[in-house]
Motif scaffolding. Sequence first.
Motif, PDB file in Angstrom:
ATOM      1  N   SER A 116       0.410  -0.887   0.146  1.00 35.27           N
ATOM      2  CA  SER A 116       0.403  -0.134   0.081  1.00 35.27           C
ATOM      3  C   SER A 116       1.004   1.187  -0.277  1.00 35.27           C
ATOM      4  N   ILE A 117       2.051   1.309   0.072  1.00 37.17           N
ATOM      5  CA  ILE A 117       3.317   2.122   0.839  1.00 37.17           C
ATOM      6  C   ILE A 117       3.342   3.336  -0.802  1.00 37.17           C
ATOM      7  N   PRO A 118       4.010   2.278  -1.501  1.00 38.71           N
ATOM      8  CA  PRO A 118       4.306   2.578  -2.525  1.00 38.71           C
ATOM      9  C   PRO A 118       2.819   3.083  -3.614  1.00 38.71           C
ATOM     10  N   VAL A 119       1.838   2.747  -3.177  1.00 38.20           N
ATOM     11  CA  VAL A 119       0.642   3.253  -4.264  1.00 38.20           C
ATOM     12  C   VAL A 119      -0.256   4.347  -3.387  1.00 38.20           C
ATOM     13  N   VAL A 120       0.103   4.092  -2.616  1.00 35.18           N
ATOM     14  CA  VAL A 120      -0.146   5.594  -1.662  1.00 35.18           C
ATOM     15  C   VAL A 120       0.711   6.917  -1.771  1.00 35.18           C
ATOM     16  N   VAL A 121       2.071   7.264  -1.792  1.00 33.69           N
ATOM     17  CA  VAL A 121       2.938   7.501  -2.390  1.00 33.69           C
ATOM     18  C   VAL A 121       2.457   8.387  -3.940  1.00 33.69           C
ATOM     19  N   TYR A 161      12.268  -1.213  -0.007  1.00 38.84           N
ATOM     20  CA  TYR A 161      11.801  -0.709  -1.117  1.00 38.84           C
ATOM     21  C   TYR A 161      10.832   0.738  -0.229  1.00 38.84           C
ATOM     22  N   ASN A 162       9.815  -0.570   0.917  1.00 35.86           N
ATOM     23  CA  ASN A 162       8.782   0.588   1.240  1.00 35.86           C
ATOM     24  C   ASN A 162       9.377   1.710   1.951  1.00 35.86           C
ATOM     25  N   ASP A 163      10.347   0.613   2.575  1.00 31.26           N
ATOM     26  CA  ASP A 163      11.214   2.486   3.646  1.00 31.26           C
ATOM     27  C   ASP A 163      11.702   3.134   2.808  1.00 31.26           C
ATOM     28  N   ALA A 179      16.277   1.876   3.896  1.00 33.45           N
ATOM     29  CA  ALA A 179      16.121   1.401   3.079  1.00 33.45           C
ATOM     30  C   ALA A 179      17.695   0.759   2.256  1.00 33.45           C
ATOM     31  N   GLN A 180      18.620   1.249   3.005  1.00 39.70           N
ATOM     32  CA  GLN A 180      20.101   0.859   1.990  1.00 39.70           C
ATOM     33  C   GLN A 180      19.723  -1.046   2.850  1.00 39.70           C
ATOM     34  N   PHE A 181      19.189  -1.215   3.733  1.00 42.56           N
ATOM     35  CA  PHE A 181      19.298  -2.529   4.327  1.00 42.56           C
ATOM     36  C   PHE A 181      19.267  -3.687   3.926  1.00 42.56           C
ATOM     37  N   TYR A 182      19.213  -3.511   2.429  1.00 40.94           N
ATOM     38  CA  TYR A 182      19.058  -4.479   1.802  1.00 40.94           C
ATOM     39  C   TYR A 182      20.582  -5.097   1.395  1.00 40.94           C
ATOM     40  N   ARG A 183      21.876  -3.928   1.571  1.00 38.66           N
ATOM     41  CA  ARG A 183      22.979  -3.925   1.368  1.00 38.66           C
ATOM     42  C   ARG A 183      23.541  -5.219   2.002  1.00 38.66           C
ATOM     43  N   ASN A 184      22.774  -5.712   3.575  1.00 34.91           N
ATOM     44  CA  ASN A 184      23.597  -6.619   3.972  1.00 34.91           C
ATOM     45  C   ASN A 184      22.966  -7.961   4.265  1.00 34.91           C
ATOM     46  N   VAL A 205      15.508  -4.502  -5.998  1.00 32.80           N
ATOM     47  CA  VAL A 205      16.413  -2.959  -5.729  1.00 32.80           C
ATOM     48  C   VAL A 205      16.165  -1.994  -6.883  1.00 32.80           C
ATOM     49  N   PRO A 206      14.412  -2.206  -6.692  1.00 32.91           N
ATOM     50  CA  PRO A 206      14.344  -1.158  -7.826  1.00 32.91           C
ATOM     51  C   PRO A 206      14.265   0.661  -7.059  1.00 32.91           C
ATOM     52  N   HIS A 207      14.595   0.806  -6.055  1.00 29.82           N
ATOM     53  CA  HIS A 207      14.744   1.433  -5.485  1.00 29.82           C
ATOM     54  C   HIS A 207      16.269   2.737  -5.390  1.00 29.82           C
ATOM     55  N   ASP A 208      17.320   1.869  -5.971  1.00 27.21           N
ATOM     56  CA  ASP A 208      18.540   2.554  -6.601  1.00 27.21           C
ATOM     57  C   ASP A 208      19.191   1.331  -6.279  1.00 27.21           C
ATOM     58  N   VAL A 209      19.111   1.008  -8.263  1.00 28.96           N
ATOM     59  CA  VAL A 209      19.813   0.350  -9.397  1.00 28.96           C
ATOM     60  C   VAL A 209      21.667   0.796  -9.433  1.00 28.96           C
TER      61      VAL A 209
END
Length: 536
Positions: A209-214, A272-274, A297-302, A349-353
Motif C-alpha cells: 500500500s505504501i508505494p501506491v499511496v506515495v 523498498y517500502n522504507d 532503505a539501504q538495509f538490502y546491502r546487509n 532493488v528498484p529504488h537503487d539500481v
Amino acid sequence: SGWAKLRKIYFHARLSRPIRSVVLTSGSRAYAGADLINGANVKALLRFEESSTPLLVKVALSAVSVANAAGNMAENPSWDFDGVADKADAEWEKELSKIRIKGSLAQKEIFYTALYHAFIQPNLFSDLNGDYQTIDYVTRRLPEGLPPHYSTFSLWDTYRAAHPLYTILQPERTGDFVNSLLRQYDDYGYLPIWQLWGQENYCMIGNHSIPVVVDAIFKGVKNIDVSKAYEAVKNSSLRAHPNAPFDIWEKYGYMPENLQSQSVSITLEVAYNDWCVAQLAKRLGKTDDYLRFEKRAQFYRNLFNPEVKFFWAKDDQGRWLTPFDPLKYGGNGGYPFTEANAWQYLWYVPHDVPGLVELMGGSKAFESKLDEFFTLATDNTEKNGNASGFIGQYAHGNEPSHHVTYLYSLAGAPAKTQYYVAKVLSEQYNNTSSGYSGNDDCGQMSSWYLFGSLGFYPVNPVGGEYVFGSPLLEEAVIALPGGKTFTVKAPRKSPDEIYIQSISLNGQAYSLRYIRHEDVMKGGTLEFKMGKKPRK
C-alpha cells in the motif's frame, strides 16, 4: 479457505415469474415446502410455471445486510435484459476507449482483453446508501456525497504496474483507492497488505500500500489528505504486524531467517517500502524521519553475499546460512525466498539500481549477470507453483521478475532490454484461453503487457519515470484528463523491427532512456523509429 469463512456475502434476488414450489436442502437432507433453512452446503430447488418467455433473475449483493442488498437493487430497476446489456457495453466502451490503438486484430484482442482485466478490480465495496463493512466487522457509512469505498487490493502484485497505470488512466479512482486503503489504517493501525472483500488476508509480504499511496501523492492525485497519508505510511512501517517485525528489522539491519521466515524477500521488499516513506518524508520536510527511513532503505546491502554475488540469508548471529543453492525455490514460508529463488530476487532493488550495479562490480559485470539470468535453463523439479513463463531463470508468470527485462537499459545495454521485452510480448501473451503465462493477479500481468506494448514501464513504481523497452503497436492514443491526449507512434515495416533507432517527443529529438510521468500527462506525441538491428 479459513479466510473465506470470515467473509459475509448477503444477496437479494428478484424473479420475473412466481415460484410454484420450493425444496431446500442442507447437506444430503431435503425439506420440501420449507421457507427457511440454516446449515452447511445449503441449496434451493425452485420450480416455476411453464412459460414461453425466459425466466429472468436479478441478484444484488452486499457485505453488510440482506436489506442493503435489496437497496442496491435500485441500481437496476429494469427488467429489460437487452437494455441492461447495452448499458454495460456502453460503460465498458467508455473505459476501454481510454486507449485507442492501431495494430493487428490479434494485437487488439490481446490489448483490450488486458485493459479489461486491469479495470475489473479494485472492486466497489460500499452499498448504495454508503454502508460498508470495515476490517473489524463494524458497519460504517460514508458521509453523503463522498466517493465509494473499494476492496480487492492484490498489492504485492499490482503496485508494480497496475496502480501506476491507474494514475494515468484512472486518476480520480486512484484517489478513491488511496482513501479506501487509508480507512483500513484508521480501523486496524496499518495499511493493507492483501485485502479481499474488506478483510486482510496477509497472503503476501511487505506492505505495498505504501508505494501506491506515495506514488499517488507524488503524481498529484487529488482528494488525498497528505498529512493523514504520511501518518499511515510511517506507522505502517513502525508497527509490527505479520511478516513485518520492525523491532528485529531495526536491531539487525536485516531480517534473520531464524527469527523471520522469507527473510531475504522481506528484507528486500521492506527496504523498498522504507525508501518510499523516506521520499515522502523528504517532500514534507520531516528530516529526522527521512534520515531514519533512508538508512533503512539501504538495509538490502546487509544480505548481499559478496562471495556468491547473490542476496542470501543470515541468522541473528550474522552467519550465512548453508548450503546455498540459487536455484532452490521458496513458497510462502519456511525458506528465505517468497515464490521465487535467489536468481529471481537478485534484481529486486528498484529504488537503487546504481547501488545494485555497484554491488555486482559495475555495469559490465551487471550486464553479464543478467545475460546468465536470461540464459540459465534448468530442469529444476523444485520450482514453485507460481513460477512459469521461463526465459532462463526469468519467470514472467510471477511478479518478482517483471521489471528485470528493463534493467539492461539502466545498465547501458538498451538493445538487450528491447530484445527481451519484445520476446515476452510476442511469446508469452496470445488471444487464446491460455493467453497468459501465469495468474493475472488482479491485472498485474495485463498491465505489464499494456505498458510493454506502449514502449515503456515503471521499473521503480514511485520513481515517476517509465523506462523505454520495445513498443509493439503502430499507434496508441491515450485519453488524459482535461481533454488532452498522449500519442505513441512506432510504425514499422515488419514485426522483426524490434530495436529503437531514435526517439522524438513532440517533434524534438529525445535522448533519455525513460519518459517522465509529468511529460506523459502534459499530452503530446512520442514517436519511435524502429529497425531490425540494434542502433550502433
